[in-house]
Design an enzyme around this catalytic site. Structure first.
Site, PDB file in Angstrom:
ATOM      1  N   TYR H  22      19.437 -62.343 -34.808  1.00  0.00           N
ATOM      2  CA  TYR H  22      19.050 -63.655 -34.300  1.00  0.00           C
ATOM      3  C   TYR H  22      18.370 -64.574 -35.312  1.00  0.00           C
ATOM      4  CZ  TYR H  22      20.020 -61.444 -29.835  1.00  0.00           C
ATOM      5  OH  TYR H  22      20.636 -60.805 -28.801  1.00  0.00           O
ATOM      6  N   ASN H  71      22.621 -72.394 -24.827  1.00  0.00           N
ATOM      7  CA  ASN H  71      22.646 -71.010 -25.285  1.00  0.00           C
ATOM      8  C   ASN H  71      22.249 -70.166 -24.081  1.00  0.00           C
ATOM      9  OD1 ASN H  71      22.122 -68.469 -26.222  1.00  0.00           O
ATOM     10  ND2 ASN H  71      21.137 -69.142 -28.116  1.00  0.00           N
ATOM     11  N   HIS H  97      25.789 -69.552 -29.763  1.00  0.00           N
ATOM     12  CA  HIS H  97      25.197 -68.224 -29.855  1.00  0.00           C
ATOM     13  C   HIS H  97      24.671 -68.023 -31.264  1.00  0.00           C
ATOM     14  CE1 HIS H  97      26.658 -66.895 -25.949  1.00  0.00           C
ATOM     15  NE2 HIS H  97      27.731 -67.616 -26.209  1.00  0.00           N
ATOM     16  N   LEU H  98      23.479 -67.518 -31.371  1.00  0.00           N
ATOM     17  CA  LEU H  98      22.887 -67.239 -32.676  1.00  0.00           C
ATOM     18  C   LEU H  98      23.619 -66.094 -33.369  1.00  0.00           C
ATOM     19  CD1 LEU H  98      19.264 -67.312 -31.300  1.00  0.00           C
ATOM     20  CD2 LEU H  98      20.122 -68.940 -32.993  1.00  0.00           C
ATOM     21  N   SER H  99      23.897 -65.047 -32.610  1.00  0.00           N
ATOM     22  CA  SER H  99      24.524 -63.856 -33.201  1.00  0.00           C
ATOM     23  C   SER H  99      26.041 -63.966 -33.127  1.00  0.00           C
ATOM     24  CB  SER H  99      24.048 -62.611 -32.446  1.00  0.00           C
ATOM     25  OG  SER H  99      24.473 -62.681 -31.101  1.00  0.00           O
ATOM     26  N   ARG H 108      29.397 -58.023 -24.267  1.00  0.00           N
ATOM     27  CA  ARG H 108      29.182 -59.391 -24.764  1.00  0.00           C
ATOM     28  C   ARG H 108      30.508 -60.051 -25.158  1.00  0.00           C
ATOM     29  NH1 ARG H 108      23.314 -59.735 -25.429  1.00  0.00           N
ATOM     30  NH2 ARG H 108      22.553 -57.703 -26.051  1.00  0.00           N
TER      31      ARG H 108
END
Lengths: 143, 143, 143, 143, 143, 143, 143, 143, 143, 143, 143, 143
Positions: H22, H71, H97-99, H108
């Site tokens: 993250y 998000n 999305h950060l990741s 996911r």
């Protein structure tokens, strides 16, 4: 109170196997620690790598014991035959796993034998055994 | 030692719900019994039906507690968000279930939140909570 | 006879949302129409976007109502927690859907909450609510 | 208003079959009750165990009727051919099921024929038919 | 003792079809051989290619017969409607297959109708019928 | 040369059904056009909505015809019994579909009956029939 | 009328490959036979083993041809890129297969490129090409 | 131009959570950085752990904002209800999305809410937010 | 800063293909627009329909460029070989898609090549490229 | 005629196990009853809980016996090794099951060992063994 | 004896790629080592990133070589076209993999091309090639 | 150098079993041939049909041997317990299969035990063993 603790394949190697998953003490040390921690309970430890020998011992457990703890090792995920043997047995039964199955290989997510026990404890290394004894003791008290 | 016990949706109904699955004592009685059985431990019980409120409480747990017991109820099988909150938390965490999930509906076989705990105990009705306390106490002793 | 009508997320937007799927009248109009059509029945309408608040209301329904109509919106397909709350409730329960789920996205084919109701009605826009009232009235007559 | 009520295989046995699932009144009694409850509507009941005969009757329905109620029995889950016949028919169509399909065998979860109707009602035993009449009457009023 | 033997689609072709799978004698010869081998039993053989006609005959079987043997042919794998008809019938029922289903196409592994019988025999060509008679005779003796 | 053209459920409605998928001419017009285009060939057209009647006709085809064209309609995807009947028949067999199955519902992707034909033609509306005649004529020439 | 016939990987080996599946004549012979059988049509045959070269040729086809026949070989089941190229092309397109795909390996059941054609012909060895020409000619006549 | 930035469960913990996935700056720092980088745009940041509160805010966004960045955290994969709320909203919407979801857990990979946005950006830590602003600015310019 | 922009199969047709999915400007216009919008960056555009040629170019990218933008077209979902080539490359890599993959065919949901990039941007037509440049510029600044 | 009857895990418990599924007589009584009913046949009964011992006995059966009856218990669903041993054996082989597998757990639907026998009989409690003898006797007569 | 060693996409990068999986020597060093170790055998090494070029080379191999070793790289899991080319080739064929596929990504478990070889060797880095030579030499000796 | 060669169930029958799959020489001949071909290596051959006995031998192998060759027979696809035993063992391990698993039954595609070895060789009949020896020798040389 008498408890039979049945251990499946490769648990004789405990302490040598991957320590992150299984902890670093041997089956003998687990046995010794339980006897110290619960001096009023009589424990018998049994280990075999052979599926059918585990079934033989399960079939005889009802006569001599008040409760059963079983760590079926790899057979937990494949053995319909052990599951059938457990479902005949009428004493309280707790399945234990040293490692946290939910975070391991997909083929360890299928639990065949646990369905024939009263419940299961997974993920706390040697403490899984202690928690199982705690549960059997308290079931016994209520009866 | 301070333990936080978080209970998810519908656990406020305990004692009214299907007694074969969940046992017939209420959440208050479980709380009272644990306090009697483990007088040296301080317990805080929290219950909410709201997923986000459970997350709020989990996020704050690290500051005040030495261990967490969580019964996520129905959110155990669906809540990626609770799983994410638990994975940030660094104190020991035990997931408990009153009923034996392996023998219930297929959608209760998927364990999302348990993967972020140290392990789980399932199937022993109120004893699942006691076993979790036993485990947290012993983890604490070893540190 | 008193009926509680619980409406889940986004149903407060009714009349603004895709009219092919949901029809073009608002939740208030549905409520008004039912009151006119069934003057002998007392209706309470409740709407919330929050899963846990819907559970709170379901848990209290048994005390004050003779029947429940629930349109769980998107939670119909994901909420084990709402399903658990409904299964504790002993009054007659009808799940309704404005749109015809069979002809929509694959993730709307999984019905988690309906399994805890007596049955369901799907696809007839506002008439789905009227049909549910018809059913609850007739169940009530037979008792 | 004229309504055709088509009933698929084994519904001639109603009243003899598993009463928990299907209720304990016969198809004739359902027919009689509907005629009493809705005296202004003309009903024709048809039953056959043969898939192709049901298709023959569906193909002819448009000429003489204002609405169709169909309980396809076991063919609901397998008959692409009945679904094709229904999709050609332009009058309002309601699929009904006596039992609550969501809580039955996995192979009753696949709904082939319902996709060609306007919607469906499931789970309320004989009341499923009454609710279907309620819906057809109200669709008719709006036109 | 009176036994009804119902044969589904294409079994009228027996003896012409793939002999490795089905053996090389006709349905008439099977009938004649059974009558010779079991002279004390009265047999009625029925064959139809039409799913609904098979259902008609099943529905009437209880009145006149002490046992039913059914070879549903291709309908064994698809017909929820025949399964429903069989499950209403209260006399002993044995499903038979000439060929060994386990070693054939994937779509012959799903057994819909067998679930409504007491059991099934598969793979022994004409001997599957004889074994079914043996079973019905012995069930009859015990009653 | 004599060709039998078998048409399954709902093909009697051709010309009324969704014209994007099926084209806008009737089965009679297809028959007339083929007779004009191929004057040296004798055609017999058969249509039924009943699965077992289609099987009856297939079983008899070998005696009188040199080739078979079959459009099994919805039974193409479900009928193991028609597939079994076709596999016994030794004359050349071509399965045709008016619509382009690959671009339709998922349950039209499973082809049960085609596996018992020599091949299939799909997607060219009435031309699918003509292409099948072209193929049968050329197979016949080579023999 | 000008027709482009595109052949994918390994079709240059035709006549050497498994003759039960593919027939025993070469691609050149297929080309020669078509030119004899349809003297009024101009054919261009193209073969490449390279996916991207096939795409290059498909992209240019619209300029010079009235119809396309494509046998994508093994790329029929895997190439999203060829499917994308075909879907841009506006002339009539027929996919052909020499072998009967329905009776072959599971990975030949997924048809990616056929979805971007008007239809497909499968199973009649070299006659599959002839049937495709028949179809393109008749589409051309109607325009 | 006014942009609303909605952040789902556990994003209030940013900077404490797994930094490999993250990044190591907090939500406040992301907000501050965006304001510095895009001084002409007015940003409102909102964060909640509660699914229904996020829906409440989404429903109101159309009135006051020209674009939405969301998000949804863990709800991205489970919330049909948030997806429904987003699909009603008519302003441009970008999911971030950060990741890098493609390289994370299987659960996911299912994107429920993204289907109701114009597109999504995944994997670039805080830069995912900046890219979303870049996109909304340019959409705005073109109108 | 030097950026290589690799475009896979059929992207040479941009502007002719389905405009709802891909926008209506050509690859040349995208290239020209980027050069105007980011005058300080040097761009090289490469397009090929041939999988192996794309791999050849990817293998050489590290020597001459500071960042890579790749739109693999249809190969995004099938090419393990391109994914392997990308994973060897150590410069920052952004995968872009013009269309919103989440709302397209099921076989476009599997992302093989994206897993070897730093992240991806999908759904914003030509803006997806601009957002990728924005991201590469900012990654570059931080180094 | 000499028949070997091999019984797998837990069948030594017969009579004690769940009587609804397995009947209430022991393996010894089954053996005695068969000997009385078929006095001309010589029977040897073998039982073991150990998979490999069962394989040992199967490997030796060909030398001394004219037919084999095997009830593999739980190994029926998991043992590729027993299936391999059976497939080498050339005497007639019948697999029997006391319970009706079709109506039991999903993991009992997979039949690994039956595929190496001539056929199987399932669901008739002790009569399954008798039917197997009937079949072996008649196979023997024909040779 | 002459052996052709074909290497697929990205194998030209060997020595630069992830060394845990592939070992740290280049394709040239593998070639040199084999020539030293087996001086009596003539080796030709071929590498290409282009699927169709690999097919071209495979098609020609039969004329000049006594055995084939192929490492298809990423195409091993996707290329039906390479599999088709290999199945035409009649000389002995061994597929090799440097890495241990069983322990890698799920999409590397599907082996399309190996099914057209005599067998495969996986997991021993450069020794996989040597083992393949050992096998081809011994097959050659026996002929 | 000392190598232990472990052989699982039914491999004692080698030479009698299906020769197309397994070759026509016995385990003893394989052993003799290896000893002749590699006179500098000491081989111990072990065979058992019993899963647990194989585990016992694996557990002891580390003490006395420099390398392990294992042909687990049918246990390759089912035995989590053997896989666990192998993963503890630190000497080089090669799994071998006589037959070409990729071309056999679906249940032979799942490789449980191979994941705990260094690699595997499949499909070359007795040569699979020789290739394994070649590999172990060369690993040994490098150390």
């Amino acid at each position: 109170m008498k408890i039979l603790v049945i251990n499946g394949p490769n648990l004789n190697l405990l302490g040598k196997r991957d320590k992150d998953q299984y902890g670093n003490i041997s089956l003998e040390e687990i046995s010794d620690n339980l006897k110290k921690e619960f001096p009023d309970i009589s424990f018998d430890f049994y280990q075999s790598n052979i599926e059918g020998e585990l079934i033989n011992v399960i079939q005889l457990a009802e006569r001599d014991y008040d409760g059963l703890i079983i760590n079926p090792g790899g057979y937990a995920h494949t053995s319909v035959a052990i599951a059938d043997a457990l479902s005949v047995l009428k004493i309280p039964k707790v399945e234990v796993h040293l490692s946290h199955l939910v975070n391991r290989e997909y083929y360890r997510q299928k639990l065949i034998t646990a369905a024939s026990c009263d419940g299961y404890v997974s993920g706390f290394k040697e403490l899984s055994y202690g928690a199982a004894v705690y549960i059997l003791m308290n079931i016994s008290k209520k009866r």
